[in-house]
Design an enzyme around this catalytic site. Structure first.
Site, PDB file in Angstrom:
ATOM      1  N   ASP A 179       0.270   0.082 -15.549  1.00  0.00           N
ATOM      2  CA  ASP A 179       1.572   0.091 -14.868  1.00  0.00           C
ATOM      3  C   ASP A 179       2.647   0.523 -15.854  1.00  0.00           C
ATOM      4  N   THR A 206       8.214  -0.112 -14.039  1.00  0.00           N
ATOM      5  CA  THR A 206       9.527   0.346 -13.567  1.00  0.00           C
ATOM      6  C   THR A 206      10.276  -0.886 -13.076  1.00  0.00           C
ATOM      7  N   ASP A 244       2.301   5.562 -18.143  1.00  0.00           N
ATOM      8  CA  ASP A 244       2.955   6.318 -17.065  1.00  0.00           C
ATOM      9  C   ASP A 244       1.947   7.307 -16.484  1.00  0.00           C
ATOM     10  N   THR A 296       0.031   5.134   3.105  1.00  0.00           N
ATOM     11  CA  THR A 296       0.914   4.464   4.064  1.00  0.00           C
ATOM     12  C   THR A 296       0.799   5.079   5.452  1.00  0.00           C
ATOM     13  N   GLU A 345       3.327   5.843   7.062  1.00  0.00           N
ATOM     14  CA  GLU A 345       4.501   6.719   7.237  1.00  0.00           C
ATOM     15  C   GLU A 345       4.141   8.201   7.189  1.00  0.00           C
ATOM     16  N   TYR A 360      10.000  10.081   0.664  1.00  0.00           N
ATOM     17  CA  TYR A 360       8.909   9.153   0.296  1.00  0.00           C
ATOM     18  C   TYR A 360       7.633   9.507   1.054  1.00  0.00           C
ATOM     19  N   ALA A 415       6.848  12.197   2.636  1.00  0.00           N
ATOM     20  CA  ALA A 415       6.360  13.544   2.310  1.00  0.00           C
ATOM     21  C   ALA A 415       5.567  13.506   1.004  1.00  0.00           C
ATOM     22  N   SER A 416       6.053  12.711   0.040  1.00  0.00           N
ATOM     23  CA  SER A 416       5.339  12.660  -1.249  1.00  0.00           C
ATOM     24  C   SER A 416       3.994  11.940  -1.095  1.00  0.00           C
ATOM     25  N   TYR A 451      20.359  -1.516   9.862  1.00  0.00           N
ATOM     26  CA  TYR A 451      20.559  -0.070  10.044  1.00  0.00           C
ATOM     27  C   TYR A 451      20.573   0.285  11.538  1.00  0.00           C
ATOM     28  N   ASN A 472      13.213  -4.504  14.570  1.00  0.00           N
ATOM     29  CA  ASN A 472      13.874  -5.098  13.402  1.00  0.00           C
ATOM     30  C   ASN A 472      14.756  -6.284  13.778  1.00  0.00           C
ATOM     31  N   HIS A 488      15.729   8.097   9.950  1.00  0.00           N
ATOM     32  CA  HIS A 488      15.071   6.791  10.177  1.00  0.00           C
ATOM     33  C   HIS A 488      13.973   6.878  11.248  1.00  0.00           C
TER      34      HIS A 488
HETATM   35  P1  NAD Z   1       6.008  -1.479  -5.517  1.00  0.00           P
HETATM   36  O1  NAD Z   1       7.193  -0.571  -5.622  1.00  0.00           O
HETATM   37  O2  NAD Z   1       6.214  -2.946  -5.351  1.00  0.00           O
HETATM   38  O3  NAD Z   1       5.090  -1.304  -6.817  1.00  0.00           O
HETATM   39  C1  NAD Z   1       4.816  -0.052  -7.393  1.00  0.00           C
HETATM   40  C2  NAD Z   1       4.236  -0.279  -8.785  1.00  0.00           C
HETATM   41  O4  NAD Z   1       3.948   1.019  -9.358  1.00  0.00           O
HETATM   42  C3  NAD Z   1       5.216  -0.978  -9.752  1.00  0.00           C
HETATM   43  O5  NAD Z   1       4.539  -1.976 -10.459  1.00  0.00           O
HETATM   44  C4  NAD Z   1       5.672   0.145 -10.674  1.00  0.00           C
HETATM   45  O6  NAD Z   1       6.007  -0.307 -11.987  1.00  0.00           O
HETATM   46  C5  NAD Z   1       4.434   1.049 -10.692  1.00  0.00           C
HETATM   47  N1  NAD Z   1       4.771   2.432 -11.033  1.00  0.00           N
HETATM   48  C6  NAD Z   1       5.749   3.197 -10.491  1.00  0.00           C
HETATM   49  N2  NAD Z   1       5.791   4.410 -11.099  1.00  0.00           N
HETATM   50  C7  NAD Z   1       4.779   4.415 -12.015  1.00  0.00           C
HETATM   51  C8  NAD Z   1       4.294   5.380 -12.952  1.00  0.00           C
HETATM   52  N3  NAD Z   1       4.875   6.580 -13.061  1.00  0.00           N
HETATM   53  N4  NAD Z   1       3.231   5.056 -13.720  1.00  0.00           N
HETATM   54  C9  NAD Z   1       2.638   3.822 -13.624  1.00  0.00           C
HETATM   55  N5  NAD Z   1       3.078   2.862 -12.789  1.00  0.00           N
HETATM   56  C10 NAD Z   1       4.127   3.153 -11.986  1.00  0.00           C
HETATM   57  O7  NAD Z   1       5.114  -0.871  -4.361  1.00  0.00           O
HETATM   58  P2  NAD Z   1       4.216  -1.599  -3.252  1.00  0.00           P
HETATM   59  O8  NAD Z   1       5.049  -1.911  -2.099  1.00  0.00           O
HETATM   60  O9  NAD Z   1       3.403  -2.651  -3.891  1.00  0.00           O
HETATM   61  O10 NAD Z   1       3.272  -0.375  -2.836  1.00  0.00           O
HETATM   62  C11 NAD Z   1       2.078  -0.102  -3.566  1.00  0.00           C
HETATM   63  C12 NAD Z   1       1.379   1.094  -2.945  1.00  0.00           C
HETATM   64  O11 NAD Z   1       1.064   0.814  -1.583  1.00  0.00           O
HETATM   65  C13 NAD Z   1       2.224   2.369  -2.925  1.00  0.00           C
HETATM   66  O12 NAD Z   1       1.379   3.460  -3.185  1.00  0.00           O
HETATM   67  C14 NAD Z   1       2.774   2.425  -1.512  1.00  0.00           C
HETATM   68  O13 NAD Z   1       3.007   3.757  -1.126  1.00  0.00           O
HETATM   69  C15 NAD Z   1       1.641   1.805  -0.733  1.00  0.00           C
HETATM   70  N6  NAD Z   1       2.010   1.121   0.527  1.00  0.00           N
HETATM   71  C16 NAD Z   1       3.004   0.169   0.532  1.00  0.00           C
HETATM   72  C17 NAD Z   1       3.289  -0.515   1.722  1.00  0.00           C
HETATM   73  C18 NAD Z   1       4.346  -1.590   1.799  1.00  0.00           C
HETATM   74  O14 NAD Z   1       4.632  -2.081   2.873  1.00  0.00           O
HETATM   75  N7  NAD Z   1       4.937  -2.024   0.697  1.00  0.00           N
HETATM   76  C19 NAD Z   1       2.564  -0.202   2.879  1.00  0.00           C
HETATM   77  C20 NAD Z   1       1.574   0.786   2.834  1.00  0.00           C
HETATM   78  C21 NAD Z   1       1.296   1.421   1.633  1.00  0.00           C
HETATM   79  O1  DAU Z   2       5.106   1.497   6.780  1.00  0.00           O
HETATM   80  C1  DAU Z   2       4.728   1.277   5.446  1.00  0.00           C
HETATM   81  C2  DAU Z   2       5.939   1.406   4.559  1.00  0.00           C
HETATM   82  O2  DAU Z   2       6.731   0.250   4.768  1.00  0.00           O
HETATM   83  C3  DAU Z   2       5.580   1.549   3.080  1.00  0.00           C
HETATM   84  O3  DAU Z   2       4.870   2.739   2.894  1.00  0.00           O
HETATM   85  C4  DAU Z   2       6.851   1.556   2.215  1.00  0.00           C
HETATM   86  O4  DAU Z   2       6.501   1.595   0.844  1.00  0.00           O
HETATM   87  C5  DAU Z   2       7.622   0.292   2.510  1.00  0.00           C
HETATM   88  O5  DAU Z   2       8.838   0.292   1.782  1.00  0.00           O
HETATM   89  C6  DAU Z   2       7.910   0.154   4.007  1.00  0.00           C
HETATM   90  O6  DAU Z   2       8.879   1.140   4.450  1.00  0.00           O
HETATM   91  P1  DAU Z   2      10.057   0.779   5.478  1.00  0.00           P
HETATM   92  O7  DAU Z   2      11.125   1.779   5.311  1.00  0.00           O
HETATM   93  O8  DAU Z   2       9.524   0.564   6.843  1.00  0.00           O
HETATM   94  O9  DAU Z   2      10.486  -0.680   4.884  1.00  0.00           O
HETATM   95  P2  DAU Z   2      11.920  -1.338   4.603  1.00  0.00           P
HETATM   96  O10 DAU Z   2      11.666  -2.753   4.221  1.00  0.00           O
HETATM   97  O11 DAU Z   2      12.744  -0.506   3.680  1.00  0.00           O
HETATM   98  O12 DAU Z   2      12.606  -1.305   6.020  1.00  0.00           O
HETATM   99  C7  DAU Z   2      12.017  -1.925   7.168  1.00  0.00           C
HETATM  100  C8  DAU Z   2      12.905  -1.622   8.361  1.00  0.00           C
HETATM  101  O13 DAU Z   2      14.148  -2.327   8.198  1.00  0.00           O
HETATM  102  C9  DAU Z   2      13.284  -0.164   8.508  1.00  0.00           C
HETATM  103  O14 DAU Z   2      13.338   0.162   9.889  1.00  0.00           O
HETATM  104  C10 DAU Z   2      14.680  -0.069   7.903  1.00  0.00           C
HETATM  105  C11 DAU Z   2      15.269  -1.440   8.203  1.00  0.00           C
HETATM  106  N1  DAU Z   2      16.232  -1.939   7.203  1.00  0.00           N
HETATM  107  C12 DAU Z   2      15.844  -1.987   5.896  1.00  0.00           C
HETATM  108  C13 DAU Z   2      16.705  -2.450   4.922  1.00  0.00           C
HETATM  109  C14 DAU Z   2      16.287  -2.484   3.461  1.00  0.00           C
HETATM  110  C15 DAU Z   2      17.489  -2.392   7.594  1.00  0.00           C
HETATM  111  O15 DAU Z   2      17.844  -2.374   8.792  1.00  0.00           O
HETATM  112  N2  DAU Z   2      18.354  -2.853   6.640  1.00  0.00           N
HETATM  113  C16 DAU Z   2      18.018  -2.891   5.311  1.00  0.00           C
HETATM  114  O16 DAU Z   2      18.861  -3.306   4.472  1.00  0.00           O
END
Ligand code: NAD
Ligand code: DAU
Length: 356
Positions: free
Chosen positions: A37, A40, A63, A138, A140, A164, A166-167, A221, A263, A298
């Site tokens: 890790d 970040t 990294d 994801t 998304e 996000y 797209a990447s 939002y 939401n 959104h």
């Molecule tokens: P997070 O942002 O909490 O954690 C990401 C981790 O990656 C951090 O520990 C950060 O330090 C590390 N990182 C970032 N850039 C790096 C780099 N260049 N080199 C090495 N480490 C690096 O993310 P998360 O919510 O735990 O998501 C983890 C994975 O799951 C991601 O790939 C995300 O796309 C995917 N995902 C997340 C969700 C969600 O709801 N959070 C849902 C579906 C998929």
């Molecule tokens: O669907 C999986 C994805 O879920 C993951 O791939 C992403 O890493 C993760 O961040 C998450 O994305 P979302 O954009 O859905 O999550 P977020 O918590 O940012 O937002 C959830 C919903 O709430 C979304 O419709 C935007 C809304 N929102 C979010 C924030 C932060 C608000 O209305 N107000 C807010 O302040």
């Protein structure tokens, strides 16, 4: 000590990664878990305090954008398998700074794929064990659904809208390209929104729990009508464990909770729960709801069909949402120190001193 497998888990100090590392370290003493890790703002070693001294656990600060370092790490730790979670993960940040998402999520993934290819597919080296590159993605990538559309399946065409997503879509394509072109053993899973402990409080659920506690406004939002499909993070980590061990190479698995929430309805559940646990009148904090300008691009609705995972590997979410959200609210209320630490960024100053 001889380990059956050396498993590289990237992003293991983040939200989902820390749950995955914990399961693997505790459940499989025969595996050595190498947590890579960059630490970040989203990576926090405090998430792993309970296992940091386990004999089968190693932390490496690195990294994924540094290709030479990835090659070195594959070689030094004799990496057999990868579970790749490291990413920039927050949609709002990707709108402000798309380049760092392309760099980490696309180029970082490509670096790891290439390091795996060069380490694993060299013809004169017999594999020590069977290899696997497991990429965590994801829902998304599939774009958005209308209210009456059917759920995303593994065959839904990719249609990402945010930098996000797209990447992440581009990284998924690279993983498939390495499978089809070079024969790299890969598997991908696409999961819906996770919730639970150790999530950075920029995301909806921890941000709002913290704000409700401190009587701060709740920035909803648009009209709050967007729909997300919520899954308890430990259920996601269990699915990852299962797919890692039993998933079919080259395949994709959707992971979701069959648990859609608008939401605004979810926010009202959080308000009631926090109010009750803090001894306030239930619903009192609804006055904090503030409708703000919508997120650009959104996505209206995400909803995942995880029937394939259920039918083929027998996975199902273990927690009902009511139970999961209660546990989650309690965890954030009981771990205010953790929240204060991540919001102040103090741990990052400490890492700067520790790691330079
Ligand atoms: P997070 O942002 O909490 O954690 C990401 C981790 O990656 C951090 O520990 C950060 O330090 C590390 N990182 C970032 N850039 C790096 C780099 N260049 N080199 C090495 N480490 C690096 O993310 P998360 O919510 O735990 O998501 C983890 C994975 O799951 C991601 O790939 C995300 O796309 C995917 N995902 C997340 C969700 C969600 O709801 N959070 C849902 C579906 C998929
Ligand atoms: O669907 C999986 C994805 O879920 C993951 O791939 C992403 O890493 C993760 O961040 C998450 O994305 P979302 O954009 O859905 O999550 P977020 O918590 O940012 O937002 C959830 C919903 O709430 C979304 O419709 C935007 C809304 N929102 C979010 C924030 C932060 C608000 O209305 N107000 C807010 O302040």
């Amino acid at each position: 000590m001889f380990y059956k497998k050396n498993i590289l888990i990237t992003g293991g100090a983040g939200f989902i990664g820390s749950h995955v590392v914990r399961i693997f370290v505790n459940k499989y003493p025969e595996y050595r878990i190498i947590n890579l890790d960059k630490l970040t703002y989203a990576g926090n070693l405090a998430n792993l305090k309970d296992i940091e001294n386990a004999p089968n656990y190693v932390f490496v600060k690195a990294d994924i954008c540094d290709f030479e370092d990835m090659l070195r790490i594959f070689n030094e730790y004799q990496i057999d398998n990868v579970i790749h979670l490291a990413a920039e993960s927050h949609v709002d940040r990707s709108i402000k700074d798309p380049f760092s998402f392309a760099k980490t999520n696309v180029m970082g993934t490509l670096n790891l794929l290439e390091a795996a290819r060069q380490s694993w597919l060299t013809p004169h080296l017999a594999p020590r064990t069977s290899h696997l590159f497991y990429h965590i993605s994801t829902d998304e990538v599939y774009g958005e659904l209308d209210f009456d559309d059917t759920l995303f399946t593994e065959d839904t065409a990719y249609d990402p809208h945010s930098p996000y997503s797209a990447s992440k879509a581009a990284s998924d394509h690279f993983v498939r390209a390495y499978h089809d072109t070079y024969g790299l053993p890969t598997v991908i899973s696409n999961c819906s929104n996770n919730y639970g402990s150790y999530q950075f409080p920029e995301k909806l659920i921890p941000l709002f729990i913290n704000n409700i506690r401190h009587n701060k406004t709740l920035p909803v939002y648009g009209k709050g009508e967007n729909v997300r499909d919520w899954l308890y993070v430990e259920d996601h980590a269990r699915a990852i464990d299962l797919i890692f061990h039993e998933g079919k190479t080259g395949d994709t698995y959707n992971i979701g909770g069959f648990n859609e929430w608008k939401n605004i309805d979810l926010i009202k559940v959080m308000i009631k729960t926090v109010d009750r646990l803090l001894g306030r009148e239930e619903g009192e904090s609804e006055k904090l709801i503030t409708y703000v300008t919508d997120r650009a691009g959104h996505d209206l609705r995400y909803a995942i069909d995880s029937t394939k995972l259920k039918n083929e590997l027998g996975w199902e979410p273990s927690l009902q949402f009511e139970e999961g959200i209660e546990k989650t609210v309690r965890w954030y209320l009981e771990n205010q120190d953790w929240l204060d630490n991540v919001t102040s960024g103090d741990y990052q100053k400490y890492y700067e001193k520790m790691y330079g």
